[in-house]
Design a protein around this motif. Structure first.
Motif, PDB file in Angstrom:
ATOM      1  N   ARG A  50      -6.430   1.953  -0.944  1.00  0.00           N
ATOM      2  CA  ARG A  50      -7.523   2.864  -0.468  1.00  0.00           C
ATOM      3  C   ARG A  50      -6.899   4.349  -0.408  1.00  0.00           C
ATOM      4  O   ARG A  50      -7.648   5.445  -0.576  1.00  0.00           O
ATOM      5  CB  ARG A  50      -7.989   2.523   0.940  1.00  0.00           C
ATOM      6  N   ASP A  51      -5.756   4.554  -0.077  1.00  0.00           N
ATOM      7  CA  ASP A  51      -5.216   5.995   0.263  1.00  0.00           C
ATOM      8  C   ASP A  51      -4.791   6.490  -1.056  1.00  0.00           C
ATOM      9  O   ASP A  51      -4.367   7.593  -1.122  1.00  0.00           O
ATOM     10  CB  ASP A  51      -3.907   5.840   1.068  1.00  0.00           C
ATOM     11  N   SER A  52      -4.724   5.755  -2.204  1.00  0.00           N
ATOM     12  CA  SER A  52      -4.328   6.208  -3.382  1.00  0.00           C
ATOM     13  C   SER A  52      -5.433   6.669  -4.327  1.00  0.00           C
ATOM     14  O   SER A  52      -5.185   7.088  -5.534  1.00  0.00           O
ATOM     15  CB  SER A  52      -3.354   5.442  -4.077  1.00  0.00           C
ATOM     16  N   GLY A  98     -13.774   8.047  -2.982  1.00  0.00           N
ATOM     17  CA  GLY A  98     -12.559   9.122  -3.079  1.00  0.00           C
ATOM     18  C   GLY A  98     -12.069   8.668  -4.482  1.00  0.00           C
ATOM     19  O   GLY A  98     -11.147   9.138  -4.972  1.00  0.00           O
ATOM     20  N   ARG A 102      -5.511  -2.012  -0.673  1.00  0.00           N
ATOM     21  CA  ARG A 102      -4.187  -1.341  -0.528  1.00  0.00           C
ATOM     22  C   ARG A 102      -4.085  -0.091  -1.574  1.00  0.00           C
ATOM     23  O   ARG A 102      -3.281   0.775  -1.330  1.00  0.00           O
ATOM     24  CB  ARG A 102      -3.075  -2.308  -1.238  1.00  0.00           C
ATOM     25  N   THR A 148       1.517   6.693  -6.782  1.00  0.00           N
ATOM     26  CA  THR A 148       0.546   7.687  -7.314  1.00  0.00           C
ATOM     27  C   THR A 148       0.686   9.213  -6.899  1.00  0.00           C
ATOM     28  O   THR A 148       0.783   9.956  -7.999  1.00  0.00           O
ATOM     29  CB  THR A 148      -0.791   7.502  -6.637  1.00  0.00           C
ATOM     30  N   ALA A 156       0.967   4.152  -2.753  1.00  0.00           N
ATOM     31  CA  ALA A 156       0.596   5.543  -2.510  1.00  0.00           C
ATOM     32  C   ALA A 156       1.810   6.462  -3.065  1.00  0.00           C
ATOM     33  O   ALA A 156       1.575   7.650  -3.505  1.00  0.00           O
ATOM     34  CB  ALA A 156       0.433   5.746  -1.100  1.00  0.00           C
ATOM     35  N   ALA A 194       0.689  -1.338   0.135  1.00  0.00           N
ATOM     36  CA  ALA A 194      -0.002  -0.160  -0.123  1.00  0.00           C
ATOM     37  C   ALA A 194       0.892   1.107   0.015  1.00  0.00           C
ATOM     38  O   ALA A 194       0.644   2.128  -0.731  1.00  0.00           O
ATOM     39  CB  ALA A 194      -1.021   0.085   1.349  1.00  0.00           C
ATOM     40  N   GLU A 195       2.033   1.294   0.645  1.00  0.00           N
ATOM     41  CA  GLU A 195       2.769   2.464   1.076  1.00  0.00           C
ATOM     42  C   GLU A 195       3.501   2.628  -0.361  1.00  0.00           C
ATOM     43  O   GLU A 195       3.816   3.781  -0.646  1.00  0.00           O
ATOM     44  CB  GLU A 195       3.729   2.323   2.093  1.00  0.00           C
TER      45      GLU A 195
END
Length: 315
Positions: A177-179, A215, A175, A153, A150, A146-147
């Protein structure tokens, strides 16, 4: 087809599928056969995009083993520029599945630990920074941490390069979600979309609104043989896949849909026409026993496109 290179960073591994030939007997030896091929969502899409005439570069972790050689050979056969991170003392990621005679999955084992070594620090390497800056599109998948997604992106957005993602599975899509706000498109099925939204809308036409609320500014939701939904800032459309007379294997169908869509998108097509191209590419793949159909080409895509209905606007 000309244009800037598509930089693909994500899963490129080996798929092993064992099919039981008789009735499944748990806890016992079952007669059957093995089929081995290169796989991975990002890699499947990369090979399709290359066969559609695009310049494609692949960056993915790989072990120094025979499985790594299978991936390298598949990249060469498809015309993909292959620039892996090779770890000589590690095993190339693999997915091994046991399938019943009727095609249902019995059990599968995903050995994907090596992808954890594709850390955000890798993106700081000069060669990779330059490749991202020169790319016309970045494509990745949820096999990466995930990191890393992010950071990738963020770097793509900072450089003004569109970045698209492939969800891979309900467990892995989280993974992204934050991107989500930084993605140009995310390709997923309904189960993966439900992971992002927390629930499925009562009417499938509600997927765009639900995913925007989560999002995501633009994406594509596949629904098996039912209508495929795509949306962006300008609206939403649906395309019903045409009947497939002879089904080969659905493996890789979603990845090829992403490839056909992105190929048309890069050519300037609007979302409805891009979705039609994606559905046509998927139709080619599901007729093939391979995850990436060897016959994929612009000519084959044009033939398949003639059977795909026009996109309908979702209200």
């Amino acid at each position: 087809m000309t244009g800037r290179t598509i930089l693909v960073m994500g899963g490129a591994h080996v798929d092993r599928r064992g099919r039981i030939t008789g009735e499944t007997v748990p806890g016992a030896s079952n007669p059957g056969s093995w089929f081995v091929e290169a796989g991975g969502g990002a890699f499947n899409a990369a090979r399709n995009l290359s066969r559609l005439g695009h310049s494609v570069r692949l960056v993915s972790p790989r072990g120094g083993d025979a499985d790594g050689d299978i991936v390298a050979a598949a990249a060469q056969a498809a015309g993909v520029e292959d620039t892996p991170f090779i770890f000589l003392d590690r095993a190339t990621p693999s997915y091994t599945a046991i399938i019943e005679r009727d095609g249902n999955l019995v059990i599968a084992l995903a050995d994907m630990d090596l992808y954890r070594l594709f850390s955000p620090r890798r993106l700081q390497q000069r060669a990779l920074r330059e490749a991202m800056a020169a790319a016309g599109l970045v494509l990745t998948d949820a096999n990466l941490p995930a990191e890393t997604l992010a950071a990738m992106t963020g770097a793509a957005r900072a450089g003004g390069v569109p970045i698209a993602g492939i969800a891979i599975s309900p467990a892995k899509v989280a993974r992204f979600r934050d991107s989500l706000p930084g993605l140009a498109f995310l390709f997923m099925n309904e189960a993966e979309a439900r992971t992002l939204t927390g629930a499925a809308p009562e009417n499938p036409a509600g997927w765009p609104e639900a995913l925007r609320a989560a999002g995501l500014p633009a994406g594509v939701v596949t629904r098996g043989g039912r209508g495929v939904i795509a949306f962006d800032a300008n609206g939403a459309v649906v395309v019903k896949p045409p009947p497939v007379p002879a089904l080969g294997d659905v493996t890789g169908a979603g990845d090829s849909l992403a490839s056909g869509f992105l190929s048309a998108f890069l050519g300037g097509a609007r979302i409805g026409e891009a979705l039609r191209h994606g559905v046509a590419a998927a139709a080619i793949t599901v007729r093939s026993p391979l995850a990436v159909a060897e016959e994929m080409s612009q000519a084959a895509l044009a033939d398949a496109l003639s059977l795909v209905p026009q996109a309908e606007i979702l209200s």
